[in-house]
Design a protein around this motif. Structure first.
Motif, PDB file in Angstrom:
ATOM      1  N   THR A   1       0.843  -1.206   0.000  1.00  0.00           N
ATOM      2  CA  THR A   1       0.000   0.000   0.000  1.00  0.00           C
ATOM      3  C   THR A   1       0.877   1.255   0.000  1.00  0.00           C
ATOM      4  O   THR A   1       0.678   2.184  -0.805  1.00  0.00           O
ATOM      5  N   LEU A   2       1.872   1.286   0.866  1.00  0.00           N
ATOM      6  CA  LEU A   2       2.777   2.443   0.996  1.00  0.00           C
ATOM      7  C   LEU A   2       3.486   2.721  -0.311  1.00  0.00           C
ATOM      8  O   LEU A   2       3.493   3.853  -0.827  1.00  0.00           O
ATOM      9  N   TYR A   3       4.021   1.662  -0.868  1.00  0.00           N
ATOM     10  CA  TYR A   3       4.777   1.782  -2.130  1.00  0.00           C
ATOM     11  C   TYR A   3       3.884   2.335  -3.207  1.00  0.00           C
ATOM     12  O   TYR A   3       4.211   3.311  -3.890  1.00  0.00           O
ATOM     13  N   ASP A   4       2.692   1.753  -3.340  1.00  0.00           N
ATOM     14  CA  ASP A   4       1.737   2.158  -4.361  1.00  0.00           C
ATOM     15  C   ASP A   4       1.386   3.644  -4.198  1.00  0.00           C
ATOM     16  O   ASP A   4       1.418   4.420  -5.163  1.00  0.00           O
ATOM     17  N   ARG A   5       1.083   3.998  -2.937  1.00  0.00           N
ATOM     18  CA  ARG A   5       0.683   5.387  -2.657  1.00  0.00           C
ATOM     19  C   ARG A   5       1.809   6.353  -2.977  1.00  0.00           C
ATOM     20  O   ARG A   5       1.593   7.372  -3.641  1.00  0.00           O
ATOM     21  N   LEU A   6       2.995   6.055  -2.530  1.00  0.00           N
ATOM     22  CA  LEU A   6       4.140   6.965  -2.731  1.00  0.00           C
ATOM     23  C   LEU A   6       4.445   7.162  -4.211  1.00  0.00           C
ATOM     24  O   LEU A   6       4.713   8.273  -4.671  1.00  0.00           O
TER      25      LEU A   6
ATOM     26  N   ARG B   1       2.370   6.823  -6.691  1.00  0.00           N
ATOM     27  CA  ARG B   1       1.335   7.700  -7.255  1.00  0.00           C
ATOM     28  C   ARG B   1       1.578   9.141  -6.836  1.00  0.00           C
ATOM     29  O   ARG B   1       1.457  10.078  -7.653  1.00  0.00           O
ATOM     30  N   GLU B   2       1.853   9.265  -5.535  1.00  0.00           N
ATOM     31  CA  GLU B   2       2.106  10.622  -4.973  1.00  0.00           C
ATOM     32  C   GLU B   2       3.224  11.304  -5.740  1.00  0.00           C
ATOM     33  O   GLU B   2       3.067  12.440  -6.203  1.00  0.00           O
ATOM     34  N   TYR B   3       4.311  10.600  -5.890  1.00  0.00           N
ATOM     35  CA  TYR B   3       5.479  11.175  -6.585  1.00  0.00           C
ATOM     36  C   TYR B   3       5.151  11.479  -8.037  1.00  0.00           C
ATOM     37  O   TYR B   3       5.567  12.525  -8.603  1.00  0.00           O
ATOM     38  N   THR B   4       4.389  10.508  -8.635  1.00  0.00           N
ATOM     39  CA  THR B   4       4.052  10.712 -10.052  1.00  0.00           C
ATOM     40  C   THR B   4       3.218  11.992 -10.209  1.00  0.00           C
ATOM     41  O   THR B   4       3.484  12.851 -11.060  1.00  0.00           O
ATOM     42  N   SER B   5       2.161  12.066  -9.347  1.00  0.00           N
ATOM     43  CA  SER B   5       1.300  13.264  -9.474  1.00  0.00           C
ATOM     44  C   SER B   5       2.048  14.538  -9.093  1.00  0.00           C
ATOM     45  O   SER B   5       1.871  15.610  -9.710  1.00  0.00           O
ATOM     46  N   LYS B   6       2.938  14.402  -8.123  1.00  0.00           N
ATOM     47  CA  LYS B   6       3.756  15.553  -7.702  1.00  0.00           C
ATOM     48  C   LYS B   6       4.618  16.028  -8.874  1.00  0.00           C
ATOM     49  O   LYS B   6       4.658  17.206  -9.231  1.00  0.00           O
TER      50      LYS B   6
ATOM     51  N   GLY C   1      12.023  14.481 -13.327  1.00  0.00           N
ATOM     52  CA  GLY C   1      12.373  13.102 -12.857  1.00  0.00           C
ATOM     53  C   GLY C   1      12.187  12.996 -11.347  1.00  0.00           C
ATOM     54  O   GLY C   1      12.706  13.834 -10.628  1.00  0.00           O
ATOM     55  N   MET C   2      11.329  12.051 -10.927  1.00  0.00           N
ATOM     56  CA  MET C   2      11.114  11.853  -9.478  1.00  0.00           C
ATOM     57  C   MET C   2      11.984  10.657  -9.021  1.00  0.00           C
ATOM     58  O   MET C   2      12.048   9.627  -9.678  1.00  0.00           O
ATOM     59  N   ASP C   3      12.600  10.817  -7.860  1.00  0.00           N
ATOM     60  CA  ASP C   3      13.555   9.795  -7.371  1.00  0.00           C
ATOM     61  C   ASP C   3      12.791   8.564  -6.864  1.00  0.00           C
ATOM     62  O   ASP C   3      12.148   8.611  -5.823  1.00  0.00           O
ATOM     63  N   LYS C   4      12.851   7.454  -7.588  1.00  0.00           N
ATOM     64  CA  LYS C   4      12.103   6.223  -7.187  1.00  0.00           C
ATOM     65  C   LYS C   4      12.804   5.485  -6.042  1.00  0.00           C
ATOM     66  O   LYS C   4      12.163   4.881  -5.182  1.00  0.00           O
ATOM     67  N   ASP C   5      14.114   5.585  -5.989  1.00  0.00           N
ATOM     68  CA  ASP C   5      14.876   4.933  -4.909  1.00  0.00           C
ATOM     69  C   ASP C   5      14.490   5.486  -3.552  1.00  0.00           C
ATOM     70  O   ASP C   5      14.492   4.748  -2.546  1.00  0.00           O
ATOM     71  N   LEU C   6      14.101   6.739  -3.531  1.00  0.00           N
ATOM     72  CA  LEU C   6      13.651   7.353  -2.279  1.00  0.00           C
ATOM     73  C   LEU C   6      12.391   6.639  -1.779  1.00  0.00           C
ATOM     74  O   LEU C   6      12.265   6.288  -0.598  1.00  0.00           O
ATOM     75  N   VAL C   7      11.506   6.405  -2.779  1.00  0.00           N
ATOM     76  CA  VAL C   7      10.252   5.677  -2.437  1.00  0.00           C
ATOM     77  C   VAL C   7      10.582   4.280  -1.880  1.00  0.00           C
ATOM     78  O   VAL C   7      10.079   3.876  -0.834  1.00  0.00           O
ATOM     79  N   VAL C   8      11.468   3.575  -2.553  1.00  0.00           N
ATOM     80  CA  VAL C   8      11.871   2.227  -2.111  1.00  0.00           C
ATOM     81  C   VAL C   8      12.476   2.285  -0.708  1.00  0.00           C
ATOM     82  O   VAL C   8      12.225   1.453   0.155  1.00  0.00           O
ATOM     83  N   GLY C   9      13.271   3.351  -0.493  1.00  0.00           N
ATOM     84  CA  GLY C   9      13.868   3.554   0.834  1.00  0.00           C
ATOM     85  C   GLY C   9      12.796   3.672   1.900  1.00  0.00           C
ATOM     86  O   GLY C   9      12.849   3.006   2.936  1.00  0.00           O
ATOM     87  N   TYR C  10      11.817   4.575   1.625  1.00  0.00           N
ATOM     88  CA  TYR C  10      10.683   4.718   2.575  1.00  0.00           C
ATOM     89  C   TYR C  10      10.015   3.371   2.843  1.00  0.00           C
ATOM     90  O   TYR C  10       9.711   3.006   3.960  1.00  0.00           O
ATOM     91  N   PHE C  11       9.800   2.726   1.763  1.00  0.00           N
ATOM     92  CA  PHE C  11       9.086   1.429   1.812  1.00  0.00           C
ATOM     93  C   PHE C  11       9.810   0.428   2.715  1.00  0.00           C
ATOM     94  O   PHE C  11       9.246  -0.147   3.617  1.00  0.00           O
ATOM     95  N   TRP C  12      11.065   0.204   2.574  1.00  0.00           N
ATOM     96  CA  TRP C  12      11.835  -0.731   3.391  1.00  0.00           C
ATOM     97  C   TRP C  12      11.882  -0.287   4.829  1.00  0.00           C
ATOM     98  O   TRP C  12      11.781  -1.097   5.740  1.00  0.00           O
ATOM     99  N   LYS C  13      11.999   1.039   4.990  1.00  0.00           N
ATOM    100  CA  LYS C  13      12.051   1.546   6.362  1.00  0.00           C
ATOM    101  C   LYS C  13      10.754   1.205   7.109  1.00  0.00           C
ATOM    102  O   LYS C  13      10.761   0.759   8.248  1.00  0.00           O
ATOM    103  N   ALA C  14       9.653   1.430   6.375  1.00  0.00           N
ATOM    104  CA  ALA C  14       8.344   1.141   6.986  1.00  0.00           C
ATOM    105  C   ALA C  14       8.255  -0.338   7.383  1.00  0.00           C
ATOM    106  O   ALA C  14       7.832  -0.686   8.485  1.00  0.00           O
ATOM    107  N   ILE C  15       8.685  -1.192   6.451  1.00  0.00           N
ATOM    108  CA  ILE C  15       8.634  -2.644   6.745  1.00  0.00           C
ATOM    109  C   ILE C  15       9.474  -2.962   7.963  1.00  0.00           C
ATOM    110  O   ILE C  15       9.041  -3.650   8.887  1.00  0.00           O
TER     111      ILE C  15
END
Lengths: 126, 848
Positions: B35-40, B42-47, B150-164
């Protein structure tokens, strides 16, 4: 030739009784009567005189009736001698033994004089 | 008992919790992370799209003017927004006008495709940036150029792992907290459980002193209390039971001591063995009987201790045979013992054999006494016989002499007529008493020998029909003298009885003699009937009967019922006891039935020998009628026969062939003919009859009609058609009345009456038919006296003239040659009256 009957018994009275019983035959058919008081005497008489009929007691001194009977029956020359055993031993075994030895009859004491007369006549064909 | 510990319960719970928590944590982490990954994204894409659109809308003119510096300053502002990796602006040809890269645009971005609409590339790998989401917005539909953010996707992955990671950490902590709580809770439950278990274990080990202490206030506490009260109950019961068992044990011990005292003091020897032959009990008496040492033999094998005779008595124990075996055993020191053995069988709970018991009694003394008794009886009775001979013999002779020689002389003397009468009466008394005493001696000796077991039994298959016929004949003198009749009833086809013929005859004779003794009117009925397994013999009379109370007494020794003072019957009083002995020895029983005033009947039940010959079928044979040496009365013909029919020698006595399939009837007829001086032959069917008639040429045939193989009618036809046998007269004896026309010469119906039978037989014998052609020649003067020579088809004989007329005259067929000189001596007139007879007178030649 006159027929001879021999009575062999150690009891004096029985001898007398038989003699008196058979006296009738003496008178009627001129039968001669002889007596002996024991087995040996009886056998001796049988061998010498060959009587036609012998009334033989079984229990006697010197030689019992069975012995006398078997000696007589084994002797070829004495075939014509008929032996009637007279005894107080009434057992079946004794009867069988007597008949096996070749006696003509086996009569138990006490006997009926008339019966003695009857069988004597029958045996001597009178 | 299973070892239950608190930890094992906890381990199970822990493992369960661990598994549950594992599943829960993995699933929630996965869901949250996704859910987090998906949301982020989308968030980044729309941002990114918003930034690009903002740049595009605000920089249309700038771009159209190609004012790179202004564009550059604008896009630099956007770079500071979180998550923005780069921004660049390209012109309508795709040439990058301004950008945020330092120092230069990476190669991968230089040739990005452009479109007239918003275009999102979800993932691009750019060397220094890693993964990015590229959003491209056209400015004035691409005329003025394109804005790329260009939105940084690795940042999203970082958030995602941290959350897990955070989540897992939290769950891990929570899990162990739960484990702790669980451990505590299980300990609270398992401790009382352990206590309960321990308590139950103590109870099982009969430790009723144990206590239980559960502090909790829950169901476990209740359970604990319930268990404690149960323990107390058990303790009480156990105590009671123990006291009961102690009491029972004491009683049992006393009982055992009592029994053992009985066994030890038993006068008889007792031996008890188990099924496998091991000794369990040997009492002192038994040890004494076999001279055994005074020790305990229990457990030893019987064959090591006792002789084989004892062993053989227990042979039935292995098979659990219920038979009681009794035997005499040799004991030590030459003594004799009577032993009885039986199997020990219990029926509860299941029928089973526990072993065997042998009881032994020392009967040495009894045997000696018995022997003494037997010796005494046989000696005494033997010694009695000799004087009895004299008494009986002389008294008979005296009687005879008196009657024949003395009384006739005194017949005219009136003074002595009374004494003569007295003497005559007294002599009669002496003779009859002497006879009675003789009978008594015989009976006493008989019963003594039976009791001593000294009778030699001669067993064979016996036909009871024969026994009855023989007994009837033996007692003929008695019943004829009293003018009574004895009727025989014998069932056809009886199986044999296995026993001693002579002794069975003795029984029937005894019963008949009794019936005759007490009867004044006819008939006495004697018969035998069978129900297969047993045969019942009965003798019924019409005498005074026996009182009910005396029905058993009559079988006791020396007991004669009735008023013995007034009407003392003759006899010794030993007849019925002897009968009972004989019947019981044959495995049967004897009893009396009676209706006082109407008569009594005696019955014997004897076992049939079913394994013996089915019926004593007679093989065809002949009985010679040579009666010398047999004790029987001289042949006394009955009926109107007179003396001329008693044949004394077998050579001249007529031969009668008796044909009947009923063996008993054959014997019966045979006995009648035999006792009247005839020779008898038997055949049990028509075929044998015809064969025998040819072989033996009998003088008469009695023929039954209903027979197996060949019936009577056939047999008669066959006899009549054979020249050898056609002249034999045939007497038909049949159960069917009105059967005279079977071809026989005369017929009698069953049951056969003796007198009529003899009459008919004599009648037929007197008229033997001579059908053979014969020639009679006159006498020769020089031989055979007055005899005529008679030539027939198969023989030449000489007959006297009287015989010729008597026997041959009526049925003669043939020629009679009569020498002229003899013609005067023969009744020619009578001859000419005979049919089928030719007469030839032979002229006599006299010498010149």
């Amino acid at each position: 030739m006159a027929k001879k009957i021999l009575i062999v018994d150690d009891e004096v009275h029985i001898k007398m009784l038989l003699e008196q019983t058979l006296e009738e035959l003496e008178d009627e058919f001129e039968v001669e009567l002889f007596t002996a008081s024991d087995g040996e005497e009886g056998l001796d008489f049988i061998q010498k005189k060959r009587p036609d009929l012998v009334f033989l007691d079984i229990m006697m001194p010197k030689m019992n009736g069975y012995e006398v009977c078997s000696v007589v029956k084994e002797d070829e020359t004495l075939q014509g001698v008929k032996i009637i055993l007279l005894t107080a031993k009434g057992q079946e075994v004794d009867r069988k033994q007597g008949m096996e030895l070749g006696a003509l009859m086996y009569m138990t004491k006490p006997f009926d004089p008339d019966e003695i007369l009857r069988v004597s006549k029958e045996a001597l064909d009178l | 008992m299973a070892q239950i510990t608190g930890m094992s319960l906890f381990k199970k719970m822990g493992l369960l919790a661990f598994c549950l928590f594992g599943c829960i944590s993995v699933l929630t982490s996965a869901l949250t992370a996704y859910t987090l990954y998906d949301r982020l994204i989308r968030e980044y894409t729309s941002k990114g799209a918003a930034i690009a659109t903002a740049i595009a809308s605000s920089s249309q003119e700038i771009l159209l003017d190609r004012d790179a510096a202004t564009t550059q300053s604008m896009i630099d502002q956007y770079l500071s927004i979180e998550g923005v990796a780069y921004v660049f602006v390209a012109d309508s040809e795709g040439t990058i006008v301004s950008h945020t890269f330092v120092p230069e645009v990476p190669v991968g971005l230089r040739s990005l495709p452009s479109s007239k609409q918003l275009q999102i590339l979800p993932e691009l790998k750019i060397g220094s940036f890693g993964r990015v989401i590229d959003i491209c917005v056209p400015v004035l539909a691409g005329v003025a150029g394109y804005v790329h953010v260009g939105m940084d996707k690795d940042l999203v992955v970082g958030y995602f792992w941290k959350a897990i990671l955070d989540m897992q950490l939290l769950l891990f902590v929570t899990f162990w907290a739960c484990v702790g709580i669980l451990y505590y809770a299980t300990r609270r439950i398992s401790r009382p459980l352990r206590q309960l278990t321990e308590y139950a274990r103590k109870l099982a080990a009969h430790d009723f002193t144990a206590t239980i202490d559960i502090q909790t206030r829950d169901e476990l506490n209740l359970l604990g209390r319930a268990m404690q009260s149960m323990g107390q109950e058990l303790s009480l019961l156990f105590t009671e039971m123990n006291s009961e068992v102690d009491k029972a044990t004491r009683e049992l011990r006393d009982h055992m001591a009592y029994l053992s005292a009985i066994l030890d003091n038993l006068a008889d020897g007792l031996l008890v063995v188990g099924v496998t032959g091991e000794i369990t009990v040997v009492n002192p008496a038994m040890r004494a009987l076999f001279d055994l040492e005074d020790m305990d033999y229990s457990g030893q094998k019987i064959d090591e201790v006792f002789p084989d005779e004892v062993l053989s008595m227990l042979s039935g124990v292995r098979t659990c045979s219920l038979e009681i075996v009794s035997a005499e055993l040799p004991l030590s020191r030459g003594r004799i013992g009577k032993a009885i053995s039986s199997s020990v069988v219990v029926s509860e709970p299941v029928t089973q054999c526990l072993g065997g018991v042998v009881l032994v009694r020392d009967i040495t003394r009894e045997k000696e006494l018995d022997q003494l008794k037997t010796d005494f009886i046989s000696t005494v009775s033997h010694e009695l016989r000799t004087p009895m001979t004299s008494v009986l013999g002389f008294s008979k002779i005296i009687r005879k002499k008196l009657e024949q020689a003395i009384f006739p002389l005194l017949a005219d003397e009136s003074s002595v007529s009374k004494p003569i009468k007295q003497v005559r009466g007294n002599m009669e008394i002496i003779v009859s008493e002497a006879e009675r005493l003789t009978e008594l001696i015989n009976d006493v000796l008989d019963i003594a020998r039976m009791e001593a077991g000294e009778i030699a039994w001669r067993d064979s298959d016996v036909s009871m029909g024969d026994v009855l016929v023989q007994s009837r004949n033996s007692t003929k003198g008695l019943w004829k003298a009293k003018g009574l009749a004895v009727e025989l009833y014998v069932e056809a086809g009886l199986p044999p009885v296995y026993g001693d013929y002579g002794r069975l005859v003795q029984v029937v004779v005894n019963l008949l003699a009794n019936a005759i003794k007490f009867s004044d009117e006819s008939p006495i009925i004697c018969g035998i009937k069978s129900d297969g397994e047993y045969q019942e013999l009965f003798v019924k009379d019409r005498g005074p009967g026996i009182e009910l109370d005396d029905l058993e007494t009559v079988f006791a020794k020396f007991k004669q019922v009735g008023d013995t003072l007034t009407g003392k019957p003759e006899g010794t009083g030993l007849g019925l006891p002897i009968c009972r002995r004989i019947v019981e020895r044959h495995g049967g029983r004897i009893w009396a039935e009676s209706t006082p005033g109407e008569g009594s009947s005696f019955h014997c039940l004897l076992p049939s020998n079913m394994s013996g010959a089915a019926v004593l079928a007679e093989t065809t044979h002949c009985l010679a009628s040579d009666r010398v040496g047999q004790r029987s009365e001289p042949a006394s013909p009955e009926g109107g026969g007179g003396g001329k029919n008693s044949f004394s020698s077998s050579e001249q006595s007529p031969k009668i062939l008796v044909v009947d399939d009923d063996a008993v009837l054959v014997r019966f007829l045979g006995e009648i003919f035999e006792s009247n001086g005839f020779q008898v032959c038997f055949a049990t069917n028509g075929e044998d009859a015809v064969r025998l008639a040819r072989e033996l040429t009998p003088d008469l045939v009695t023929m039954d009609i209903m027979m197996p193989l060949m019936d009577g009618r056939e047999a008669i036809k066959s006899l009549r058609s054979d020249p050898v046998t056609q002249g034999i007269p045939i007497l038909v004896i049949t159960a069917l009345s009105g059967e005279e026309d079977n071809g026989g010469d005369m017929a009698l119906t069953k049951p056969v009456d003796e007198t009529r039978l003899l009459e008919a037989a004599r009648n037929l014998l007197g008229r033997r038919r001579v059908c053979k052609p014969c020639i009679v020649l006159g006498q020769r003067a020089d031989c055979h006296g007055e005899d005529l020579s008679l030539m027939c088809a198969d023989d030449i004989s000489f007959v006297s003239e009287v015989d010729f007329w008597a026997k041959w005259g009526r049925d003669f067929r043939g020629t009679v040659f009569i020498p002229a000189r003899k013609s005067g001596t023969i009744n020619l007139e009578r001859l000419t009256k005979l049919s089928g007879v030719s007469i030839v007178i032979l002229p006599s030649y006299t010498r010149e």
